[in-house]
Design an enzyme around this catalytic site. Structure first.
Site, PDB file in Angstrom:
ATOM      1  N   SER A  74       0.850  -1.198   0.000  1.00 56.96           N
ATOM      2  CA  SER A  74       0.000   0.000   0.000  1.00 56.96           C
ATOM      3  C   SER A  74       0.876   1.235   0.000  1.00 56.96           C
ATOM      4  O   SER A  74       1.989   1.217   0.520  1.00 56.96           O
ATOM      5  CB  SER A  74      -0.930   0.016   1.218  1.00 56.96           C
ATOM      6  OG  SER A  74      -0.195   0.124   2.419  1.00 56.96           O
ATOM      7  N   CYS A  75       0.374   2.309  -0.618  1.00 62.60           N
ATOM      8  CA  CYS A  75       1.086   3.576  -0.663  1.00 62.60           C
ATOM      9  C   CYS A  75       0.090   4.700  -0.398  1.00 62.60           C
ATOM     10  O   CYS A  75      -1.117   4.470  -0.389  1.00 62.60           O
ATOM     11  CB  CYS A  75       1.783   3.765  -2.008  1.00 62.60           C
ATOM     12  SG  CYS A  75       0.648   3.949  -3.410  1.00 62.60           S
ATOM     13  N   PRO A  76       0.562   5.920  -0.178  1.00 61.10           N
ATOM     14  CA  PRO A  76      -0.353   7.001   0.192  1.00 61.10           C
ATOM     15  C   PRO A  76      -1.478   7.239  -0.802  1.00 61.10           C
ATOM     16  O   PRO A  76      -2.612   7.451  -0.409  1.00 61.10           O
ATOM     17  CB  PRO A  76       0.565   8.221   0.304  1.00 61.10           C
ATOM     18  CG  PRO A  76       1.877   7.641   0.704  1.00 61.10           C
ATOM     19  CD  PRO A  76       1.970   6.327  -0.021  1.00 61.10           C
TER      20      PRO A  76
ATOM     21  N   THR B  70       1.703   0.990  -4.989  1.00 64.64           N
ATOM     22  CA  THR B  70       1.032  -0.200  -4.458  1.00 64.64           C
ATOM     23  C   THR B  70       1.156  -1.369  -5.416  1.00 64.64           C
ATOM     24  O   THR B  70       1.532  -2.486  -5.025  1.00 64.64           O
ATOM     25  CB  THR B  70      -0.456   0.114  -4.201  1.00 64.64           C
ATOM     26  OG1 THR B  70      -0.547   1.142  -3.217  1.00 64.64           O
ATOM     27  CG2 THR B  70      -1.195  -1.117  -3.712  1.00 64.64           C
TER      28      THR B  70
END
Length: 545
Positions: free
Chosen positions: A55-57, A63
């Site tokens: 997951s990423c921001p 992601t």
């Protein structure tokens, strides 16, 4: 969800014989083995099973790139079976509990909190940032296998406990703080995109007086463009109204899970009420999360535990956060917010150009990472009001223009001097045209991961040029995203495109020059050797991969 099936080396053609196989410490024969037709690894041993979460921001590029990298590394290992849960912006599908239960190890590659993390408790776990999942996938697999061999497992935790959200005990406070802030930003970005694009569309249809139009509830005319423009503008304004509460609420959520949502949203809403704005939202989120974590550490009688998350924690935490925001810290933060706004409005000439260059450098430094997000969040905070200043819109334009440069430049470089790049990079260059045009800076990550010392400085040079030129030309932008698709909504669009083109040419030229100073990679290889040929007529044997 990205899944990687177990590699099927049928018949074991490519598997070398394993003498002394009984000494293998980490291979266990699968029960009921049927001859080894579907098993990976030597001698019919069961593959090492890994479950991973990425997951990423923003939940868009990093992601899925991390998931693909882990997938490819598992396939290359030959005796690894990996299943990846991508917790992206479009939601996620939880891994089958049976798959999690059968896993031998867990990899978390994330920059925002892993949702429902307690599902994976009790297993060997490697917990890293999402970029490590992209660039060090094979190392992560080796690391989790080593932990499994040593019997190192994570302790169990109750859902929503502080342990679940605050990260591993070995993480420093700075790392935790970054994850908490990125959690808030990741949930805020869709509101920014939707609200900003609707407001920009409203101005495009109804003109720049649309913000003075009466409410469409009483004056909507189906056949008038002005009414449609006012409609889009007012819907976008409502969406923008959620930015600060969502930011604060999900910062607190990243710290304390669901109990942090109520005080976080309340604190964010108060921040808008007292004109503390974006800075107030950041402070409210951190305070709300800290208050909830403090309350959770207080010993509670068993009879009261059932009502704690529903009644007691929301009541006490919201009251404390509200008191602090209204009475203690609200006014100083509001003054700081006003000071920053006045400073931005006063930027002219050289100062504006230097700020544009600095933002361009930040946007291209880590290509979607924390520094990039700081610059982007700074820009979106300036336009996250119904009537942003010209300076704020110029900053947003410079940030988006600079963020488009790296992938477009890599696409251009692979087109102009393809022999300097590997076949895989040339293929990535084709996709980078679209990614760059869409303002997805992460399109340059495959190039930066393979050659960071050349690609990143080149990208920063072009980004600085574009940011400075955009500010010089006075280009403005109300939409926080969209790339070339929102060019009709940009002030001075032709000069804006010229600024982007200049930065792309600078980056492409610099990266071509830097790569041209070394020997090109042989066709079909995945790397470009930097080691010069040995002097004195000697020969250098190639190193086996």
């Amino acid at each position: 969800m990205v899944t990687t099936p177990a590699p099927g080396e049928t018949g074991g053609v490519d598997t070398p014989p394993a003498p002394g196989e009984t000494g293998g410490a980490d291979t266990t024969p699968a029960p009921g083995d049927t001859g080894g037709a579907d098993t990976a690894a030597a001698g019919g041993a069961r593959p090492f099973r890994i479950v991973a979460v990425t997951s990423c921001p923003t939940g868009i590029a990093h992601t899925y790139m991390a998931a693909e990298s882990l997938e490819n590394a598992g396939r290359a290992a030959g005796d690894v079976e990996i299943v990846v849960e991508t917790q992206g912006s479009a939601g996620f599908t939880r891994l089958d509990p049976a798959v999690v239960a059968a896993a031998d190890g867990v990899i978390f590659a994330h920059d925002v909190p892993v949702r429902d993390k307690d599902r994976f408790a009790g297993k060997p776990t490697v917990d890293v940032g999402v970029k490590a999942g992209i660039s060090r996938a094979a190392e992560l697999i080796s690391e989790v296998r080593g932990k499994a061999e040593r019997g190192e497992v994570t302790a169990g935790s109750a859902p929503g406990s502080p342990v679940e959200r605050t990260g591993e005990s070995g993480e420093g406070y700075g790392t935790k703080l970054r994850k908490w802030l990125m959690s808030g930003v990741s949930y805020m970005v869709p509101f920014v995109a939707a609200g900003g694009l609707l407001i920009a569309l409203g101005f495009a249809i109804g003109g720049y007086q649309v913000n003075k139009a009466p409410s469409v509830m009483d004056h909507f005319m189906w056949m008038q463009a002005d009414s449609w423009g006012a409609l889009f503008f007012q819907i976008g304004g409502v969406a923008f109204g959620f930015l600060v509460p969502v930011l604060a609420g999900y910062i607190a959520y990243g710290m304390a899970d669901r109990p942090g949502l109520v005080p976080g949203f309340v604190g964010g809403a108060i921040s808008l009420t007292i004109n503390a704005g974006f800075l107030g939202g950041l402070a409210a989120g951190l305070i709300a999360g800290g208050v909830v974590l403090g309350i959770q550490r207080v010993p509670i009688p068993a009879a009261l535990r059932g009502i704690m998350p529903v009644v007691v924690i929301p009541l006490i935490s919201a009251a404390i956060v509200g008191f602090l925001m209204f009475v203690v810290i609200g006014k100083p933060i509001a003054s700081a917010q006003k000071g920053m706004t006045d400073w931005l409005n006063g930027l002219t000439g050289t100062n504006a150009v230097l700020l544009g260059a600095l933002l361009g450098l930040m946007m291209c430094f880590d290509l979607g990472g924390p520094v990039n997000k700081v610059a982007y969040t700074f820009a979106t905070a300036g336009i996250a009001v119904a009537s942003p200043s010209d300076s704020a819109m110029k900053i947003m334009a410079a940030v988006m223009a600079a963020g488009m440069v790296p992938p477009l430049a890599m696409a251009l470089a692979t087109t102009v001097r393809g022999r300097l790049f590997t076949p895989t990079e040339r293929e990535n260059g084709k996709a980078a045209w679209v990614l760059g045009a869409s303002f997805i800076s992460e399109g340059a990550i495959p190039f930066a991961a393979g050659d960071p010392l050349r690609v990143i400085p080149a990208s920063m040079a072009g980004g600085a040029v574009t940011g400075a030129l955009s500010m010089t030309f006075g280009a403005t932008l109300r939409a926080p995203h969209g790339g070339i698709f929102v060019v009709p909504l940009i002030g001075s669009p032709f000069l804006y495109l010229l600024a982007i083109a200049a930065g792309v040419c600078v980056t492409a030229a610099v990266v071509i020059v830097l790569k041209g100073m070394r020997r090109p990679a042989p066709e079909g290889t995945g790397t470009v050797p930097d080691v010069p040929a040995p002097a004195g007529g000697g020969t250098k044997e190639p190193v086996a991969a």
